[in-house]
Each structure stands twice: as C-alpha cells, then as structure tokens.
Design a protein around this motif. Structure first.
Motif, PDB file in Angstrom:
ATOM      1  N   PRO A 119       1.056  -1.660   0.117  1.00 49.71           N
ATOM      2  CA  PRO A 119       0.343   0.401   0.022  1.00 49.71           C
ATOM      3  C   PRO A 119       1.010   1.706   0.152  1.00 49.71           C
ATOM      4  O   PRO A 119       1.617   1.386   0.176  1.00 49.71           O
ATOM      5  N   THR A 120       0.476   2.684  -0.846  1.00 48.64           N
ATOM      6  CA  THR A 120       0.791   3.700  -0.368  1.00 48.64           C
ATOM      7  C   THR A 120       0.902   3.666   1.175  1.00 48.64           C
ATOM      8  O   THR A 120       0.095   3.932   1.532  1.00 48.64           O
ATOM      9  N   VAL A 228      -0.460  -6.576   6.009  1.00 49.24           N
ATOM     10  CA  VAL A 228      -0.325  -6.131   5.099  1.00 49.24           C
ATOM     11  C   VAL A 228       0.968  -6.748   5.161  1.00 49.24           C
ATOM     12  O   VAL A 228       1.825  -7.302   5.619  1.00 49.24           O
ATOM     13  N   MET A 229       1.591  -6.829   3.261  1.00 52.94           N
ATOM     14  CA  MET A 229       2.791  -7.226   2.657  1.00 52.94           C
ATOM     15  C   MET A 229       3.416  -5.552   2.099  1.00 52.94           C
ATOM     16  O   MET A 229       2.449  -5.532   1.633  1.00 52.94           O
ATOM     17  N   ASP A 234      10.380  -3.520  -2.840  1.00 51.27           N
ATOM     18  CA  ASP A 234       9.213  -2.742  -2.715  1.00 51.27           C
ATOM     19  C   ASP A 234       9.602  -1.456  -3.289  1.00 51.27           C
ATOM     20  O   ASP A 234      11.106  -0.829  -2.830  1.00 51.27           O
ATOM     21  N   ILE A 235       8.412  -0.999  -3.921  1.00 47.13           N
ATOM     22  CA  ILE A 235       9.453   0.621  -5.030  1.00 47.13           C
ATOM     23  C   ILE A 235       8.887   1.999  -3.802  1.00 47.13           C
ATOM     24  O   ILE A 235       9.624   3.158  -4.017  1.00 47.13           O
ATOM     25  N   TYR A 236       8.431   1.889  -2.296  1.00 51.97           N
ATOM     26  CA  TYR A 236       8.792   1.916  -1.171  1.00 51.97           C
ATOM     27  C   TYR A 236       9.557   2.481  -0.258  1.00 51.97           C
ATOM     28  O   TYR A 236       9.622   3.583   0.675  1.00 51.97           O
ATOM     29  N   GLY A 237      10.409   1.550  -0.108  1.00 53.28           N
ATOM     30  CA  GLY A 237      11.306   1.617   0.047  1.00 53.28           C
ATOM     31  C   GLY A 237      11.432   1.680   2.096  1.00 53.28           C
ATOM     32  O   GLY A 237      10.130   1.224   2.423  1.00 53.28           O
ATOM     33  N   GLU A 238      12.208   3.134   1.895  1.00 54.57           N
ATOM     34  CA  GLU A 238      12.145   2.644   3.977  1.00 54.57           C
ATOM     35  C   GLU A 238      10.661   3.696   4.003  1.00 54.57           C
ATOM     36  O   GLU A 238      10.460   3.531   5.259  1.00 54.57           O
ATOM     37  N   HIS A 239       9.546   4.181   3.417  1.00 54.04           N
ATOM     38  CA  HIS A 239       8.644   4.398   3.984  1.00 54.04           C
ATOM     39  C   HIS A 239       7.989   3.625   4.005  1.00 54.04           C
ATOM     40  O   HIS A 239       7.123   3.543   4.335  1.00 54.04           O
ATOM     41  N   THR A 240       7.956   2.508   4.311  1.00 57.42           N
ATOM     42  CA  THR A 240       6.884   1.195   4.444  1.00 57.42           C
ATOM     43  C   THR A 240       7.186   1.530   6.199  1.00 57.42           C
ATOM     44  O   THR A 240       6.218   0.278   6.466  1.00 57.42           O
ATOM     45  N   GLN A 241       7.590   1.735   6.777  1.00 57.88           N
ATOM     46  CA  GLN A 241       8.000   1.958   7.929  1.00 57.88           C
ATOM     47  C   GLN A 241       6.700   2.919   8.817  1.00 57.88           C
ATOM     48  O   GLN A 241       6.518   3.149   9.650  1.00 57.88           O
ATOM     49  N   LEU A 242       6.576   3.553   7.756  1.00 57.65           N
ATOM     50  CA  LEU A 242       5.429   4.340   8.120  1.00 57.65           C
ATOM     51  C   LEU A 242       4.209   3.708   8.666  1.00 57.65           C
ATOM     52  O   LEU A 242       3.470   3.939   9.426  1.00 57.65           O
ATOM     53  N   VAL A 243       4.204   2.323   7.568  1.00 54.48           N
ATOM     54  CA  VAL A 243       2.749   1.747   7.865  1.00 54.48           C
ATOM     55  C   VAL A 243       3.581   1.201   8.811  1.00 54.48           C
ATOM     56  O   VAL A 243       1.896   0.550  10.152  1.00 54.48           O
ATOM     57  N   VAL A 244       4.390   0.808   9.081  1.00 56.62           N
ATOM     58  CA  VAL A 244       4.669  -0.613  10.520  1.00 56.62           C
ATOM     59  C   VAL A 244       4.681   0.602  11.965  1.00 56.62           C
ATOM     60  O   VAL A 244       3.468  -0.385  12.799  1.00 56.62           O
ATOM     61  N   GLU A 245       4.763   1.464  11.944  1.00 53.36           N
ATOM     62  CA  GLU A 245       4.340   2.615  13.112  1.00 53.36           C
ATOM     63  C   GLU A 245       3.124   2.741  13.022  1.00 53.36           C
ATOM     64  O   GLU A 245       2.949   2.875  14.418  1.00 53.36           O
ATOM     65  N   ARG A 246       2.308   3.603  12.333  1.00 50.84           N
ATOM     66  CA  ARG A 246       1.237   3.357  12.039  1.00 50.84           C
ATOM     67  C   ARG A 246       0.104   2.615  12.750  1.00 50.84           C
ATOM     68  O   ARG A 246      -0.715   2.851  13.354  1.00 50.84           O
ATOM     69  N   TYR A 247       0.493   1.109  12.843  1.00 46.64           N
ATOM     70  CA  TYR A 247      -0.814  -0.175  11.840  1.00 46.64           C
ATOM     71  C   TYR A 247       0.118  -1.416  13.725  1.00 46.64           C
ATOM     72  O   TYR A 247       0.698  -2.626  12.792  1.00 46.64           O
ATOM     73  N   VAL A 252       1.944  -7.305   9.770  1.00 47.95           N
ATOM     74  CA  VAL A 252       2.947  -7.261   8.424  1.00 47.95           C
ATOM     75  C   VAL A 252       3.816  -7.844   7.963  1.00 47.95           C
ATOM     76  O   VAL A 252       4.663  -8.524   8.688  1.00 47.95           O
ATOM     77  N   GLU A 253       4.072  -8.519   6.373  1.00 47.03           N
ATOM     78  CA  GLU A 253       4.911  -9.384   6.401  1.00 47.03           C
ATOM     79  C   GLU A 253       5.667  -8.185   5.072  1.00 47.03           C
ATOM     80  O   GLU A 253       5.622  -8.212   4.319  1.00 47.03           O
ATOM     81  N   PHE A 254       7.497  -8.642   4.956  1.00 45.20           N
ATOM     82  CA  PHE A 254       8.063  -8.423   4.367  1.00 45.20           C
ATOM     83  C   PHE A 254       8.531  -9.868   3.487  1.00 45.20           C
ATOM     84  O   PHE A 254       9.765 -10.850   3.638  1.00 45.20           O
TER      85      PHE A 254
END
Length: 284
Positions: A119-120, A228-229, A234-247, A252-254
């Motif tokens: 997800p964005t 969430v996976m 992924d194109i979002y790189g380090e921004h994926t951590q925003l989702v990890v921290e928000r929820y 969450v899997e990588f």
C-alpha cells in the motif's frame, strides 16, 4: 458483464460476482489506472468478489469534475450501499491500499477486514517524499534513456489529447520497473487504454494536500483482521516503516524476491496468502 453504478458525481463500471456473504472489494492502484485485479479476485472462488474502475478510469466517468480523495471514498461508500451490505472486506494494492486506508478512516464500522498489498504509505508530506523516492527507484530500474522518456511523458501527460497516449507509454515502463527484472511481464494493452489522465494528476495532488497525520487517529484502533505485505524490493523502500509504525496491531510481512507486484513475482505464495486470509477471516 459490468454494471453501471451512479454515485455523486460519477458513473462507475462495476463487476460483481454475486452470491452470499460479505463482499471482497478489490481496489487497484494508480491513481489513474483502471481495474487490473480481476484475475486476483478469481483466486478466491466461491466468494462474492467486486471490482470496479475508479472514477475517471476505464469504463467509469466523472460528471462533477471532482477527483479528490474524498470523492473516491464517497464512491466506495455509495458502492457499498448499492451492494446492499453493511460491511466490506477491502483488498487494496498500491494507491488502492491508500484508498482502503482512507475509506476505513472515514467509515471504520463498514470494514470487515483489510488486506493491504504494497500500500501507498502516507499522505501529505509523506506522499510528496514517497513520490520523489519512487522516481529514484525507477531511475535505478531502467536505462537512462528510458527514465528520461518517463519524465518527458509525464510532462506531456498533462496536455489534452496527446497526454493520454503519453501516459500509456509512461505506465507501460512503470509496470516493468515494478517487477523483478528477470521475469518482468508487460502491462496488458486494455489496462493501458483505460488510464485516466485527470485522475492521475488531480487525485495525486489531493492526496499530497491532506494533513500528513490524517491517517493516524482512527484506523490504528481497528480490531478487524488487518494484514499488510510489502516486497523486500518494493518501490516504497524505507517509507514502508510508516505503515509498520502507524498500525502496530496489524500483521505486516516483507516478502523476499518480490517487488511491487507480488502476484507476478511470487504467484504461488501470493495465492496461498490470499486464500488463507479470506478462509480464516471469511464470511458470515
């Protein structure tokens, strides 16, 4: 065959398999791309699955000139009312994953579960930073000439008449960039033909204008099944951590050996995950 569902300011091309139970609504990415998740919806046979072209894409039209994130959320809520159900299971990919987050923030009680696939990660300043880094990702994934053409076609995409063709060519390159390079498959021509010129730019601008903390208050308190996976590439790189921290309560899997389109990169694992999620959290 698709049916037309009229909402406030739009006429949506919708495909509904019919049947009993809470429907799974599949939300494709972009913004500006028509539905491309029909084949994924078929991976959960026996379930009621719904796909649709978001406003201004594919077979869906806009009548009020509104391409804002709020208009997309309102479309989804009016689609729920049309389906005659109290809740929806939402599967969202890329921008569709953001739309699912926005909808759940506005209509938390109408969501039975969330499956967010790459997800964005955020809106506001986070969206702006994400777009910049996604462009850097594409620059590494294609030749310098192809990347330069992507930039030119994005600029030309804003021009009426010629813009549509330019966006089709840009998205064709993007689709290749977002997969594992040794197994990348080209985008289907029917997908490219349905790209929405105004939706591409106006919806992106709307997401960037939202407060950066817009998603931080409501959805993190959700108690429904929430998966969430992301691909490790992924194109979002380090921004994926925003989702990890928000929820913090979401699963969450990588996934290794996987980019932004996991059903193409690791089809067997993706199908197994999709089916197991909806079998476990399925239907009443």
């Amino acid at each position: 065959m698709p049916v037309v569902v009229s909402t406030t300011g739009a006429r949506l091309s919708v495909r509904d398999s019919g049947g009993d139970g809470t429907p799974i609504v599949f939300l494709s990415g972009g913004p500006g791309m028509p539905d491309y998740l029909g084949e994924i919806a078929e991976l959960v046979p026996g379930r009621r699955v719904v796909t649709y072209d978001q406003r201004g894409t594919g077979g869906s039209t806009v009548t009020d000139g509104d391409y804002s994130t709020g208009a997309h959320v309102a479309d989804l809520e009016q689609l729920r009312e049309h389906l005659g159900v109290e809740q929806l299971h939402l599967f969202g990919h890329s921008w569709g994953g953001m739309l699912a987050q926005l909808y759940a923030t506005a209509h938390l009680g109408s969501v039975a579960s969330l499956f967010l696939c790459s997800p964005t990660p955020g809106v506001g300043d986070d969206w702006v930073a994400m777009e910049r880094d996604v462009m850097a990702y594409s620059k590494k994934r294609c030749s310098s000439g192809a990347f330069a053409m992507m930039g030119l076609r994005s600029l030309l995409g804003r021009i009426l008449r010629v813009g549509q063709r330019s966006l089709q060519k840009m998205y064709a390159q993007v689709w290749l960039n977002y997969q594992n390079p040794d197994s990348a498959l080209p985008a289907d021509r029917s997908l490219l033909a349905g790209i929405g010129q105004q939706t591409t730019f106006a919806t992106r601008a709307s997401a960037a204008s939202l407060p950066t903390d817009f998603l931080d208050a409501v959805l993190p308190q959700a108690t429904f099944p929430f998966f969430v996976m992301f691909g490790e590439n992924d194109i979002y790189g380090e921004h994926t951590q925003l989702v990890v921290e928000r929820y913090p309560d979401a699963t969450v899997e990588f996934w290794p050996e996987c980019g932004h389109l996991p059903w193409l990169d690791v089809p067997a694992r993706f199908e197994n995950q999709l089916r197991s999620f909806y079998e476990v959290n399925g239907y009443s």
